[in-house]
Design an enzyme around this catalytic site. Structure first.
Site, mmCIF file in Angstrom:
data_model
loop_
_atom_site.group_PDB
_atom_site.id
_atom_site.type_symbol
_atom_site.label_atom_id
_atom_site.label_comp_id
_atom_site.label_asym_id
_atom_site.label_seq_id
_atom_site.Cartn_x
_atom_site.Cartn_y
_atom_site.Cartn_z
ATOM 1 C CB CYS A 86 -0.895 -0.046 1.240
ATOM 2 S SG CYS A 86 -1.640 1.492 1.724
ATOM 3 C CB CYS B 241 0.518 1.652 4.208
ATOM 4 S SG CYS B 241 -1.186 1.054 4.135
#
Length: 106
Positions: free
Chosen positions: A29, A32
């Site tokens: 991600c 993230c």
């Protein structure tokens, strides 16, 4: 921030009598990874709370169970209940995460 690797540990952590903060993320991600670049300052500001992180790809079904539709997401639990949830769309800046935590935790 402590890394949770099993559903059993997750269930144990969320039973805390004090609020606990859990970051849901995944290795693939990009948002993230962006959050990881600014989370240290937030951890310092909210160091009186226990912080944990869960890789949604490692503990199957946990994201669905707690309605984590996007990552990263920040959830606050106490006594086994989800008290608050900051969805991924609102975790893009340190200011938005800090504001959320101040609203929820004082």
């Amino acid at each position: 921030m402590e890394y949770i690797q099993t559903e059993e540990k997750f269930n144990e952590v969320i039973q805390s009598e004090a609020p606990v903060i859990i970051k849901f993320f995944a290795d693939w991600c990009p948002d993230c990874k962006r959050m990881d670049m600014f989370i240290d300052g937030i951890l310092e500001e909210f160091k009186n709370f226990e912080w944990y992180e869960v890789n949604t790809d490692e503990i199957k079904g946990i994201a669905e169970e707690y309605e984590v539709m996007g990552i990263p997401s920040i959830l606050i639990f106490q006594n086994g209940e989800k008290l608050a949830h900051q969805h991924s769309a609102y975790t893009k800046t340190p200011e938005s995460v800090t504001e959320f935590l101040h609203q929820q935790l004082g």
